[in-house]
Design a protein around this motif. Structure first.
Motif, mmCIF file in Angstrom:
data_model
loop_
_atom_site.group_PDB
_atom_site.id
_atom_site.type_symbol
_atom_site.label_atom_id
_atom_site.label_comp_id
_atom_site.label_asym_id
_atom_site.label_seq_id
_atom_site.Cartn_x
_atom_site.Cartn_y
_atom_site.Cartn_z
ATOM 1 N N GLU A 191 0.835 -1.204 0.000
ATOM 2 C CA GLU A 191 0.000 0.000 0.000
ATOM 3 C C GLU A 191 0.872 1.257 0.000
ATOM 4 O O GLU A 191 0.614 2.202 -0.752
ATOM 5 C CB GLU A 191 -0.936 -0.001 1.212
ATOM 6 N N ALA A 192 1.926 1.264 0.816
ATOM 7 C CA ALA A 192 2.829 2.422 0.873
ATOM 8 C C ALA A 192 3.521 2.629 -0.470
ATOM 9 O O ALA A 192 3.612 3.753 -0.981
ATOM 10 C CB ALA A 192 3.861 2.228 1.974
ATOM 11 N N ARG A 193 3.986 1.526 -1.061
ATOM 12 C CA ARG A 193 4.673 1.610 -2.348
ATOM 13 C C ARG A 193 3.712 2.074 -3.439
ATOM 14 O O ARG A 193 4.087 2.852 -4.320
ATOM 15 C CB ARG A 193 5.263 0.237 -2.699
ATOM 16 N N PHE A 194 2.475 1.600 -3.368
ATOM 17 C CA PHE A 194 1.450 2.002 -4.335
ATOM 18 C C PHE A 194 1.224 3.510 -4.277
ATOM 19 O O PHE A 194 1.125 4.176 -5.314
ATOM 20 C CB PHE A 194 0.144 1.250 -4.043
ATOM 21 N N GLN A 195 1.152 4.067 -3.068
ATOM 22 C CA GLN A 195 0.925 5.505 -2.916
ATOM 23 C C GLN A 195 2.090 6.316 -3.492
ATOM 24 O O GLN A 195 1.890 7.332 -4.159
ATOM 25 C CB GLN A 195 0.717 5.865 -1.435
ATOM 26 N N VAL A 196 3.322 5.867 -3.231
ATOM 27 C CA VAL A 196 4.505 6.570 -3.743
ATOM 28 C C VAL A 196 4.527 6.522 -5.268
ATOM 29 O O VAL A 196 4.738 7.539 -5.938
ATOM 30 C CB VAL A 196 5.796 5.948 -3.161
ATOM 31 N N ASN A 197 4.276 5.325 -5.831
ATOM 32 C CA ASN A 197 4.291 5.169 -7.290
ATOM 33 C C ASN A 197 3.170 5.968 -7.940
ATOM 34 O O ASN A 197 3.348 6.529 -9.021
ATOM 35 C CB ASN A 197 4.182 3.695 -7.678
ATOM 36 N N LYS A 198 2.019 6.028 -7.270
ATOM 37 C CA LYS A 198 0.882 6.786 -7.788
ATOM 38 C C LYS A 198 1.239 8.271 -7.883
ATOM 39 O O LYS A 198 0.944 8.940 -8.879
ATOM 40 C CB LYS A 198 -0.319 6.579 -6.874
ATOM 41 N N ALA A 199 1.900 8.782 -6.841
ATOM 42 C CA ALA A 199 2.310 10.187 -6.836
ATOM 43 C C ALA A 199 3.335 10.453 -7.938
ATOM 44 O O ALA A 199 3.262 11.473 -8.636
ATOM 45 C CB ALA A 199 2.887 10.568 -5.474
ATOM 46 N N ARG A 200 4.288 9.542 -8.104
ATOM 47 C CA ARG A 200 5.309 9.700 -9.152
ATOM 48 C C ARG A 200 4.667 9.699 -10.536
ATOM 49 O O ARG A 200 5.000 10.523 -11.388
ATOM 50 C CB ARG A 200 6.327 8.565 -9.080
ATOM 51 N N ARG A 201 3.749 8.743 -10.761
ATOM 52 C CA ARG A 201 3.088 8.640 -12.058
ATOM 53 C C ARG A 201 2.291 9.909 -12.357
ATOM 54 O O ARG A 201 2.306 10.423 -13.475
ATOM 55 C CB ARG A 201 2.166 7.409 -12.058
ATOM 56 N N SER A 202 1.611 10.417 -11.349
ATOM 57 C CA SER A 202 0.813 11.628 -11.508
ATOM 58 C C SER A 202 1.711 12.823 -11.856
ATOM 59 O O SER A 202 1.383 13.622 -12.731
ATOM 60 C CB SER A 202 0.038 11.902 -10.219
#
Length: 87
Positions: free
Chosen positions: A15-26
């Protein structure tokens, strides 16, 4: 649902990694959108500047594992050719 302590920890990490990757992708998509908007407006200087700013962001996404290297290279190449065609 995760039952073992190990599975619970992995779920938290994912979940933590998903949030970080989501922010990077955005963030990367925002840079790409700026290039697209500059191309659409027909302003070559603004498009060139936006592309110069977007390139390192895309490649940083590659090193962080958000995008595949070929995907980022393809996007940069296509945008660069479109900016060049604005001339």
């Amino acid at each position: 649902m995760a039952n073992s302590p190990q599975a619970k920890k992995r779920a938290r990490q994912n979940e933590a990694r998903f949030q970080v990757n989501k922010a990077r992708r955005s963030r990367i998509r925002t840079f790409l959108r700026r290039v697209e908007e500059a191309i659409a407006s027909g302003d070559k200087e603004a498009a060139t500047a936006a592309l110069r700013a977007a390139q390192p962001e895309l490649m940083r996404g590659v090193t962080k594992g958000v995008f595949h290297k070929n995907t980022a290279s393809r996007k940069v190449s296509r945008l660069a050719s479109r900016v060049k065609a604005l001339g």
